[in-house]
Motif scaffolding. Structure first.
Motif, short mmCIF file in Angstrom:
data_model
loop_
_atom_site.label_atom_id
_atom_site.label_comp_id
_atom_site.label_asym_id
_atom_site.label_seq_id
_atom_site.Cartn_x
_atom_site.Cartn_y
_atom_site.Cartn_z
N TYR A 3 23.08 -68.86 -10.55
CA TYR A 3 23.32 -67.46 -10.21
C TYR A 3 22.04 -66.65 -10.37
O TYR A 3 21.26 -66.90 -11.30
CB TYR A 3 24.40 -66.86 -11.11
N ALA A 4 21.86 -65.70 -9.47
CA ALA A 4 20.76 -64.75 -9.57
C ALA A 4 21.33 -63.40 -9.98
O ALA A 4 22.28 -62.91 -9.35
CB ALA A 4 20.03 -64.63 -8.24
N VAL A 5 20.76 -62.81 -11.01
CA VAL A 5 21.15 -61.48 -11.48
C VAL A 5 20.06 -60.52 -11.04
O VAL A 5 18.90 -60.67 -11.41
CB VAL A 5 21.29 -61.44 -13.02
N ILE A 6 20.45 -59.54 -10.24
CA ILE A 6 19.52 -58.50 -9.80
C ILE A 6 19.79 -57.28 -10.66
O ILE A 6 20.92 -56.78 -10.72
CB ILE A 6 19.69 -58.19 -8.31
N TYR A 7 18.76 -56.81 -11.35
CA TYR A 7 18.90 -55.74 -12.34
C TYR A 7 17.79 -54.71 -12.15
O TYR A 7 16.77 -54.99 -11.51
CB TYR A 7 18.83 -56.33 -13.75
N ASP A 8 17.96 -53.54 -12.73
CA ASP A 8 16.93 -52.51 -12.68
C ASP A 8 15.93 -52.78 -13.80
O ASP A 8 16.22 -52.55 -14.97
CB ASP A 8 17.56 -51.12 -12.84
N GLY A 9 14.78 -53.29 -13.45
CA GLY A 9 13.76 -53.64 -14.42
C GLY A 9 13.08 -52.44 -15.06
O GLY A 9 12.29 -52.60 -15.99
N ASN A 10 13.37 -51.23 -14.59
CA ASN A 10 12.80 -50.03 -15.18
C ASN A 10 13.76 -49.33 -16.13
O ASN A 10 13.40 -48.37 -16.79
CB ASN A 10 12.36 -49.05 -14.09
N CYS A 11 14.99 -49.79 -16.19
CA CYS A 11 16.02 -49.19 -17.02
C CYS A 11 16.06 -49.89 -18.38
O CYS A 11 16.17 -51.12 -18.44
CB CYS A 11 17.37 -49.32 -16.33
N ASN A 12 15.97 -49.11 -19.46
CA ASN A 12 16.00 -49.71 -20.79
C ASN A 12 17.30 -50.47 -21.05
O ASN A 12 17.27 -51.58 -21.60
CB ASN A 12 15.81 -48.64 -21.87
N LEU A 13 18.43 -49.90 -20.68
CA LEU A 13 19.72 -50.58 -20.89
C LEU A 13 19.77 -51.88 -20.12
O LEU A 13 20.14 -52.92 -20.66
CB LEU A 13 20.88 -49.67 -20.48
N CYS A 14 19.38 -51.84 -18.86
CA CYS A 14 19.43 -53.03 -18.01
C CYS A 14 18.50 -54.12 -18.53
O CYS A 14 18.88 -55.29 -18.60
CB CYS A 14 19.05 -52.66 -16.58
N ALA A 15 17.28 -53.73 -18.88
CA ALA A 15 16.31 -54.70 -19.39
C ALA A 15 16.78 -55.31 -20.71
O ALA A 15 16.63 -56.52 -20.91
CB ALA A 15 14.95 -54.03 -19.57
N ASN A 16 17.36 -54.51 -21.58
CA ASN A 16 17.88 -55.04 -22.84
C ASN A 16 19.05 -55.98 -22.61
O ASN A 16 19.16 -57.02 -23.27
CB ASN A 16 18.26 -53.91 -23.79
N PHE A 17 19.94 -55.64 -21.68
CA PHE A 17 21.06 -56.51 -21.34
C PHE A 17 20.54 -57.86 -20.84
O PHE A 17 20.99 -58.92 -21.29
CB PHE A 17 21.96 -55.85 -20.29
N VAL A 18 19.59 -57.83 -19.93
CA VAL A 18 19.03 -59.06 -19.37
C VAL A 18 18.31 -59.86 -20.45
O VAL A 18 18.43 -61.08 -20.52
CB VAL A 18 18.11 -58.76 -18.16
N SER A 19 17.60 -59.18 -21.33
CA SER A 19 16.89 -59.86 -22.42
C SER A 19 17.87 -60.61 -23.32
O SER A 19 17.63 -61.77 -23.68
CB SER A 19 16.10 -58.84 -23.24
N ILE A 20 18.97 -59.98 -23.66
CA ILE A 20 20.00 -60.63 -24.48
C ILE A 20 20.62 -61.80 -23.72
O ILE A 20 20.78 -62.89 -24.26
CB ILE A 20 21.06 -59.62 -24.92
N LEU A 21 20.95 -61.57 -22.45
CA LEU A 21 21.57 -62.63 -21.64
C LEU A 21 20.63 -63.82 -21.49
O LEU A 21 21.06 -64.97 -21.63
CB LEU A 21 21.97 -62.07 -20.27
N GLU A 22 19.36 -63.57 -21.26
CA GLU A 22 18.44 -64.70 -21.08
C GLU A 22 18.23 -65.48 -22.37
O GLU A 22 18.08 -66.70 -22.34
CB GLU A 22 17.11 -64.25 -20.48
N LYS A 23 18.27 -64.81 -23.52
CA LYS A 23 18.15 -65.52 -24.80
C LYS A 23 19.37 -66.39 -25.06
O LYS A 23 19.28 -67.48 -25.60
CB LYS A 23 17.94 -64.53 -25.94
N PHE A 24 20.53 -65.88 -24.65
CA PHE A 24 21.78 -66.63 -24.85
C PHE A 24 21.88 -67.79 -23.87
O PHE A 24 22.22 -68.90 -24.23
CB PHE A 24 22.97 -65.67 -24.69
N ASP A 25 21.57 -67.54 -22.60
CA ASP A 25 21.75 -68.54 -21.54
C ASP A 25 20.56 -69.49 -21.40
O ASP A 25 20.72 -70.64 -21.00
CB ASP A 25 21.99 -67.80 -20.22
N ARG A 26 19.37 -69.02 -21.69
CA ARG A 26 18.13 -69.80 -21.60
C ARG A 26 17.92 -70.44 -20.23
O ARG A 26 17.45 -71.57 -20.11
CB ARG A 26 18.06 -70.85 -22.69
N GLY A 27 18.32 -69.72 -19.19
CA GLY A 27 18.07 -70.19 -17.83
C GLY A 27 19.01 -71.28 -17.35
O GLY A 27 18.77 -71.88 -16.31
N ARG A 28 20.06 -71.58 -18.08
CA ARG A 28 20.99 -72.63 -17.66
C ARG A 28 21.79 -72.21 -16.43
O ARG A 28 21.93 -72.99 -15.49
CB ARG A 28 21.94 -72.98 -18.80
#
Length: 141
Positions: A3-28
């Motif tokens: 899956y590809a997640v398209i997010y607002d890379g300039n939004c603090n909330l969006c970037a933090n959400f993606v950061s947490i998700l990527e740490k949990f999922d690790r690209g799986r």
């Protein structure tokens, strides 16, 4: 990474959400594209106007399968361990689902006011085209 997640890379909330998700999922399961990456978005037939409606989740094995906004957040949660049961309950209770949808819209439309705007676009360790075992590499589709 199915899956590809398209997010607002300039939004603090969006970037933090993606950061947490990527740490949990690790690209799986997920790879990520900031809405500011016009070149990659074109490869998925996603326009800036599409991005204005919120986060987008695309099934890379079947790109016609797309979710946007609160539906994308729900589908991401559903794909996580134990997420299927949580989302089933959430979707089954109509008032909660309706409240979630309207809350998402309010946050989406006011995200910079509520959470701030980043000085630089957040880029993840798992962009589209990179293998999960090679984070931070420069890759393409």
């Amino acid at each position: 990474m199915s899956y590809a997640v398209i997010y607002d890379g300039n939004c603090n909330l969006c970037a933090n959400f993606v950061s947490i998700l990527e740490k949990f999922d690790r690209g799986r399961q997920f790879c990520y594209i900031p809405m500011q990456d016009d070149q990659t978005l074109q490869q998925f037939n996603v326009t800036p106007e599409d991005c204005e409606m919120g986060m987008i989740l695309i099934d890379r094995t079947d790109p016609t399968q797309r979710w946007q906004g609160s539906d994308a957040a729900e589908e991401i949660t559903r794909l996580l361990p134990m997420g299927r049961a949580l989302i089933a309950v959430y979707r089954a209770i109509a008032p909660i689902k309706t409240l979630g949808d309207s809350t998402y819209i309010q946050i989406r439309d006011n995200r910079y006011k509520l959470f701030g705007k980043r000085d630089r676009t957040y880029h993840t360790a798992y962009p589209v085209g990179c293998a999960a075992d090679k984070p931070n590499t420069s890759c393409s589709l």
